[in-house]
Scaffold this motif. Structure first.
Motif, PDB file in Angstrom:
ATOM      1  N   UNK A 178      -2.550  11.827 -98.346  1.00 16.71           N
ATOM      2  CA  UNK A 178      -3.773  11.310 -97.742  1.00 16.71           C
ATOM      3  C   UNK A 178      -4.761  10.852 -98.823  1.00 16.71           C
ATOM      4  N   UNK A 179      -4.893  11.678 -99.849  1.00 14.37           N
ATOM      5  CA  UNK A 179      -5.813  11.373-100.944  1.00 14.37           C
ATOM      6  C   UNK A 179      -5.370  10.099-101.666  1.00 14.37           C
ATOM      7  N   UNK A 220      -6.197   4.109-106.781  1.00 19.94           N
ATOM      8  CA  UNK A 220      -6.416   3.770-108.181  1.00 19.94           C
ATOM      9  C   UNK A 220      -7.133   4.876-108.947  1.00 19.94           C
ATOM     10  N   UNK A 221      -7.708   5.825-108.210  1.00 22.93           N
ATOM     11  CA  UNK A 221      -8.452   6.856-108.924  1.00 22.93           C
ATOM     12  C   UNK A 221      -7.788   8.230-108.867  1.00 22.93           C
ATOM     13  N   UNK A 234      -4.173  17.737-108.089  1.00 21.82           N
ATOM     14  CA  UNK A 234      -4.370  16.353-107.673  1.00 21.82           C
ATOM     15  C   UNK A 234      -5.863  16.143-107.519  1.00 21.82           C
ATOM     16  N   UNK A 235      -6.392  15.104-108.100  1.00 25.76           N
ATOM     17  CA  UNK A 235      -7.820  14.855-107.915  1.00 25.76           C
ATOM     18  C   UNK A 235      -8.151  13.374-107.925  1.00 25.76           C
ATOM     19  N   UNK A 236      -9.178  13.028-107.159  1.00 22.26           N
ATOM     20  CA  UNK A 236      -9.683  11.648-107.194  1.00 22.26           C
ATOM     21  C   UNK A 236     -11.124  11.673-107.701  1.00 22.26           C
ATOM     22  N   UNK A 237     -11.480  12.697-108.422  1.00 23.13           N
ATOM     23  CA  UNK A 237     -12.817  12.893-108.993  1.00 23.13           C
ATOM     24  C   UNK A 237     -13.834  13.465-108.011  1.00 23.13           C
TER      25      UNK A 237
END
Lengths: 82, 116
Positions: free
Chosen positions: A16-17, A23-24, A43-46
């Motif tokens: 989902x993320x 791209x992030x 897992x991270x998107x900031x």
């Protein structure tokens, strides 16, 4: 920081993320030896962080699957698939 | 240090060995657009594996590894992912040897080592 205990849930949330912010989103596998050997998947998107920790060797299979999915999603031109 | 696939995997194995019992090792994957990659290419680094893919604007995957001291990286593009995944996991499997071997059912069981 969300520590997800259930792998399937973790995988779903990761997808989902990745769909939301391909791209992030980055994916890291940390192998630590202290205090005991363990793999920490992050897992991270900031803004959202998902974490999964395991010390089971059998989980390498799951990590392999996730790594394959992430590699595919990251090199895809379009939005990541389901 | 930007490396080719084979060099990266070889160095990753070395990184794991050098860090055994002393450091954690991180492997990080992120998507990267070819244009951004070109700009950030460090001095003296070898060119990405596939210049054609870089030129087409196809997103690629930047793979980085570190033990907190040494840093290595490589770039993977779409046609190479299957092979790279296989080899990456082979290296990890070989080096994550501190993990418990007891399979399934006992996610939290601390007994697994004793039983073996």
């Amino acid at each position: 920081m969300v520590e997800v205990k259930n792998w399937d849930e973790f995988f779903e949330q990761t997808k989902e993320l990745m769909r939301q912010n391909p791209s992030r989103t980055r994916y890291s596998i940390k192998y630590k030896t202290k205090p005991g050997a363990a793999l920490v998947i992050k897992i991270t998107d900031n803004s959202t962080v998902l974490k999964f920790t395991t010390s089971e060797r059998s989980d390498l299979k799951r990590i392999e699957e996730l790594t394959g999915w992430m590699l595919a999603a990251m090199t895809e031109q379009e939005q990541p698939h389901a | 240090m930007r490396l080719e696939h084979d060099g990266f995997l070889h160095q990753l194995g070395k990184l794991y060995e050098a860090s055994r019992d002393t450091h954690s090792v991180w492997v990080t994957l992120k998507r990267v657009e070819a244009a951004a990659l070109e700009k950030s290419k460090p001095k003296g680094a070898r060119a990405p594996a596939d210049e054609l893919a870089a030129a087409s604007g196809q997103p690629q995957c930047l793979v980085r590894a570190t033990n907190g001291k040494r840093k290595i990286s490589c770039v993977v593009d779409a046609p190479q992912i299957a092979r790279f995944q296989l080899e990456l996991m082979t290296v990890m499997r070989a080096n994550a040897d501190g993990l418990k071997k007891k399979p399934k059912a006992s996610k939290k069981a601390k007994l697994s080592l004793v039983e073996q």
